[in-house]
Design an enzyme around this catalytic site. Structure first.
Site, PDB file in Angstrom:
ATOM      1  N   GLU A   1       0.588  27.117  33.572  1.00  0.00           N
ATOM      2  CA  GLU A   1       0.623  27.641  34.948  1.00  0.00           C
ATOM      3  C   GLU A   1      -0.381  27.444  35.931  1.00  0.00           C
ATOM      4  OE1 GLU A   1       3.684  28.715  35.649  1.00  0.00           O
ATOM      5  OE2 GLU A   1       4.495  29.276  33.816  1.00  0.00           O
TER       6      GLU A   1
ATOM      7  N   ARG B   1      16.716  29.345  38.797  1.00  0.00           N
ATOM      8  CA  ARG B   1      16.631  30.172  37.665  1.00  0.00           C
ATOM      9  C   ARG B   1      18.270  29.963  37.108  1.00  0.00           C
ATOM     10  NH1 ARG B   1      12.440  29.899  36.350  1.00  0.00           N
ATOM     11  NH2 ARG B   1      12.383  28.402  37.975  1.00  0.00           N
TER      12      ARG B   1
END
Length: 725
Positions: free
Chosen positions: A220, A596
């Site tokens: 990340e 998503r």
């Protein structure tokens, strides 16, 4: 030998690459965790690197544990494990070994949020600071910012100058640092700051830790801030290998210090770095990806990367435009109920929104449809503290019950202590009256306390008079209460933006109630809300999840609804005012939201007037940026061919131009309804037409809705015969 035959060519390259500096640009759903864990397993099993020479930094304990478990399964049982931890846990490990060089003991304490507030409470008591005037959260932000900028106590006093409020903050800052020193305690900010400072001050300590690790991996990477990057660069030095994984298109935490330019400029900081792009998505259908790609492509500050997938599925993104947030919520709830009836579990579906306050209308609609749900990482709307406070203020106008009085008499702080409250309660019990009746009818105290209580009673009585006036609109009364009580100012002074938005949404809720039930009272509104707030739904393992887009990062669902896609909401108004930089972050947030979804993505927007925006809502620019080939439009903004039209009926009826509403109705091409005709309404269900008067239809609906007057051209009202056709 690690088996990589199931990986795609780019993934294989990312696992096997031998470059000293590697930037892996990993698109949403591209299998980055799998690649990162296989990379570490490859180094240990195939390259013979000792596990304790490998470091992997993640940003959540959940991610760290998942990575540890995956690697454990890949390696032989007796193999040692590499260092895998969050960046804060890593710093604790480093400081436990070497903080003595800074003059502190190894058994220092790590402060959590409650510990920090406990120190602030001591300081506030010492300097007689009111937590209502300087909230704990705002003070902690001040302390954190000072620490991050390396501002000393002396410098803080200098910057405060003659401003009493800033001088008070500097005093509390000094107290906080001294208290930390006496306790040998570090907060979360300190863990990284102290490690960076120790490495900078003591080169021999830095050299020790640089020799400890040969291979450093950062997950990340798009979410790290400047201080974290300093630490990573210190550990990497000039000899160690650095492998970073991230996606600039998913940098959505700049408000927390993340800087998209860190990953963008990685090759400038490390000129020999190689970039490998993972752009095959294993999560979403091509329509969803193409839609997301067409939006994010409008950002200028990004690395070119179009996701693709081999997954089949030709369902387009569905955009539904409704006349108001209430109708939007009803449509979403009805669609979810319908999908569930066809066999789709609630747990396979999620509703995402830009800000927490937007859950209000959605929660009510879901409760009406008896759909079990949870707020992921949050609190239900009517259970939020500021909403409860506000409703208790309204109860002071109607019932003035003891619970309401106890909750709001000292919110904001009015200097009413627990002893005063106990005295009022005791008198109420002995005389058989409510606590409010006691303070209204008697003067139990003297001096400042009595003056404060009398002023509060005068406010409540003035609100009661306003409520008794038939011309007073309930939501206007509520606005007066928030203003005159000082509650709104308290939140404004504390920069409680989210709480203020929740209150504005509550005002919208009250206004909608007044429009739907024009003959109803404030007491009836409070009774209705009690039904929503007190419902204890039986939660099975199958429930719908509601969450902000930020909370959805890293999650995926079969079917996703992204609601309130309106300019000013998503993209957020503050971001729009920040120019291109702000809009680009919002666009990245939309990209995260869209990706998503695995199989179906619904986008919805709401028309009508927004109290928060102080204007009529318009569809989000992000909807218009989606390639028309991958989206279908339904509802108020849809043409017959499924494309989006610019001027809808609701634009005609609810535009901001200075024109009488009756004139707008005449311009609109309205359908006609006959007496006795059956109709269906998105919110109220089936009904019978009583009469049509110009642009309005009077319809009788079943209990509890009764007779409603609705605009004839309202997109939520359909003739039953039309639905059959």
């Amino acid at each position: 030998m690690i088996d990589i035959h199931e990986l795609n060519p780019n993934q294989q390259e990312a696992v096997l690459a031998r470059d000293s500096y590697l930037r892996i640009v990993a698109g949403a759903g591209s299998g980055k965790t799998r690649v990162l864990t296989m990379r570490i397993a490859h180094l240990i099993q195939d390259e013979g690197i000792f596990p304790n020479r490998i470091l992997a930094i993640t940003f959540t304990n959940k991610a760290a544990n998942e990575m540890k478990e995956r690697i454990r399964k890949m390696l032989a049982e007796e193999t040692a494990q590499p260092w895998i931890s969050t960046i804060h846990s890593l710093c604790v490990r480093i400081l436990r070994e070497d903080i003595q060089t800074m003059g502190w003991p190894r058994n220092f304490t790590v402060l959590d949020a409650e510990d920090q507030k406990a120190i602030l409470k001591e300081a506030y008591k010492e300097f007689k600071v009111d937590a209502q005037s300087i909230s704990y959260n705002s003070m902690l932000d001040y302390i954190s910012n000072n620490k991050g900028a390396e501002i000393s106590v002396e410098r803080a006093y200098t910057l405060a100058g003659t401003y009493s409020g800033d001088k008070t903050k500097a005093q509390v800052y000094e107290f906080y640092l001294n208290r930390q020193q006496s306790l040998y305690a570090l907060d979360f900010d300190d863990l990284i700051l102290w490690t960076v400072r120790m490495f900078r001050t003591y080169p021999e300590v830095l050299d020790k830790w640089q020799r400890r690790f040969s291979f450093i991996h950062v997950d990340e990477f798009q979410d790290i801030d400047a201080t974290q990057y300093k630490l990573i660069r210190q550990l990497a030095g000039t000899q160690n290998n650095l492998y970073v994984v991230g996606d600039p298109d998913q940098t959505i935490y700049t408000w927390r210090g993340a800087d998209v330019n860190i990953i963008m400029n990685f090759t400038k900081d490390f000129p020999d770095a190689r970039t490998i792009t993972l752009n095959e998505n294993y999560r979403s259908t091509q329509c969803i990806l193409n839609g997301a790609n067409s939006v994010i492509r409008n950002n200028k500050n990004r690395l070119e990367k179009d996701l693709f997938t081999r997954r089949e599925g030709d369902a387009k993104i569905t955009h539904y435009s409704s006349a108001s947030d209430e109708y939007q919520a009803a449509w979403v709830a009805d669609k979810i109920r319908s999908l569930h009836a066809k066999g789709k579990p609630y747990s396979d579906m999620a509703i995402l929104y830009r800000s927490n306050y937007l859950s209000r209308a959605l929660e009510k609609a879901l409760l009406d449809e008896r759909i079990p749900y949870i707020i992921y990482g949050g609190i239900r709307f009517y259970e939020r503290a500021e909403v409860k406070d506000a409703l208790c203020y309204l109860r002071m106008v109607t019932s003035a019950d003891d619970l309401a009085l106890q909750r709001v008499l000292n919110k904001p702080k009015r200097g009413i202590g627990s002893k005063t409250m106990d005295t009022i309660a005791a008198e109420a019990r002995s005389s058989g009256r409510t606590m409010y009746e006691v303070i209204r009818d008697e003067k139990l105290f003297t001096g400042k306390t009595q003056n404060t209580i009398s002023a509060f009673v005068n406010l409540v009585e003035s609100w009661k008079r306003k409520a008794a006036d038939e011309h007073t609109e309930i939501y206007r009364l509520f606005e007066s209460i928030l203003e005159e009580s000082g509650y709104r100012k308290m939140l404004e002074d504390d920069n409680e933006t989210d709480r203020l938005e929740n209150l504005k949404e509550l005002i919208d809720d009250i206004r909608e109630f007044s429009e739907n039930y024009p003959d109803s009272s404030l007491d009836e509104y409070l009774q209705l809300i009690a039904l929503y707030g007190d419902r204890d739904e039986t939660m099975s393992s199958d429930y719908l999840q509601l969450m902000t887009v930020h909370a959805a990062k890293g999650l995926e669902f079969d079917t996703v609804f992204v609601t309130d896609m309106n300019d000013g909401i998503f993209p957020n108004e503050r971001a729009m005012n920040d120019g291109r930089k702000g809009v680009e972050e919002e666009r990245r947030l939309a990209y995260v939201a869209f990706t998503r979804a695995r199989n179906k993505l619904y986008l919805t927007d709401a028309g009508g007037y927004s109290y928060i925006l102080q204007r009529v809502r318009t569809p989000s620019r992000f909807i218009e940026e989606i390639d028309p080939a991958y989206i279908e439009h339904l509802g108020a903004s849809a043409r017959a061919d499924g494309t989006m039209r610019e001027h809808t009926l609701s634009n005609v009826l609810f535009s901001t131009r200075d024109e009488p509403f009756s004139a707008k109705l005449e311009k609109a091409k309205l359908p006609s309804f006959g007496k006795g005709e059956l109709v269906v309404h998105a919110k109220f269900g089936e009904g019978v037409v009583l009469k049509q008067d110009g642009g309005f239809v009077e319809v009788a609906f079943s209990y509890p809705y009764g007779i409603k007057k609705i605009a004839a051209g309202h997109p939520s009202l359909k003739k039953k015969t039309e639905l059959k056709n």
